[in-house]
Write a protein that holds these residues in place. Structure first.
Motif, PDB file in Angstrom:
ATOM      1  N   VAL A 279       0.840  -1.209   0.000  1.00 23.21           N
ATOM      2  CA  VAL A 279       0.000   0.000   0.000  1.00 23.21           C
ATOM      3  C   VAL A 279       0.869   1.252   0.000  1.00 23.21           C
TER       4      VAL A 279
ATOM      5  N   THR B 243       2.564   1.635  -3.385  1.00 22.42           N
ATOM      6  CA  THR B 243       1.601   2.055  -4.413  1.00 22.42           C
ATOM      7  C   THR B 243       1.231   3.525  -4.241  1.00 22.42           C
ATOM      8  N   GLN B 244       0.976   3.929  -3.005  1.00 20.33           N
ATOM      9  CA  GLN B 244       0.616   5.325  -2.753  1.00 20.33           C
ATOM     10  C   GLN B 244       1.775   6.257  -3.103  1.00 20.33           C
ATOM     11  N   TRP B 245       2.977   5.839  -2.765  1.00 19.77           N
ATOM     12  CA  TRP B 245       4.159   6.660  -3.039  1.00 19.77           C
ATOM     13  C   TRP B 245       4.383   6.814  -4.543  1.00 19.77           C
TER      14      TRP B 245
ATOM     15  N   SER C 213      -4.375   2.358  -4.032  1.00 20.43           N
ATOM     16  CA  SER C 213      -3.618   1.842  -2.881  1.00 20.43           C
ATOM     17  C   SER C 213      -4.477   0.934  -2.017  1.00 20.43           C
TER      18      SER C 213
END
Length: 101
Positions: A71, A74-76, A84
């Protein structure tokens, strides 16, 4: 069947919640908080969220830790919160059978 006492309790709780939130906004419109309080109010959601996540992760297995890493990555990389969340759910669902969770 709809019970009147339950309905009144829900309506009462909703009104109290609204009054608390509206009261806070009304006070902050009139009174300027000191710089320390202002900074705290602006930055407190992040630490609160981190505390909730850390507590949840401390009670989970390795599949949850790996899903949390997915997560964050993915968010980064994408900056897409919805993606995410989907990646995290799919990672937990895919890793649990593999890691015996």
């Amino acid at each position: 069947m709809l019970r009147l006492d339950v309905l009144l309790a829900i309506i009462g709780m909703a009104l109290v919640t609204y009054a608390c939130r509206a009261g806070g906004y009304a006070v902050l419109r009139v009174v300027r908080p000191p710089p320390f309080i202002d900074a705290m109010l602006r930055h407190i959601p992040g630490p609160l969220f981190a505390a909730y996540v850390a507590l949840a992760l401390s009670n989970m297995g390795p599949e949850t830790w790996l899903a949390a890493a997915a997560v964050v990555l993915t968010q980064w990389k994408t900056g897409n919160l919805g993606l995410s969340i989907v990646v995290g759910v799919l990672a937990v669902a895919g890793l649990r059978p593999l890691l015996g969770g």
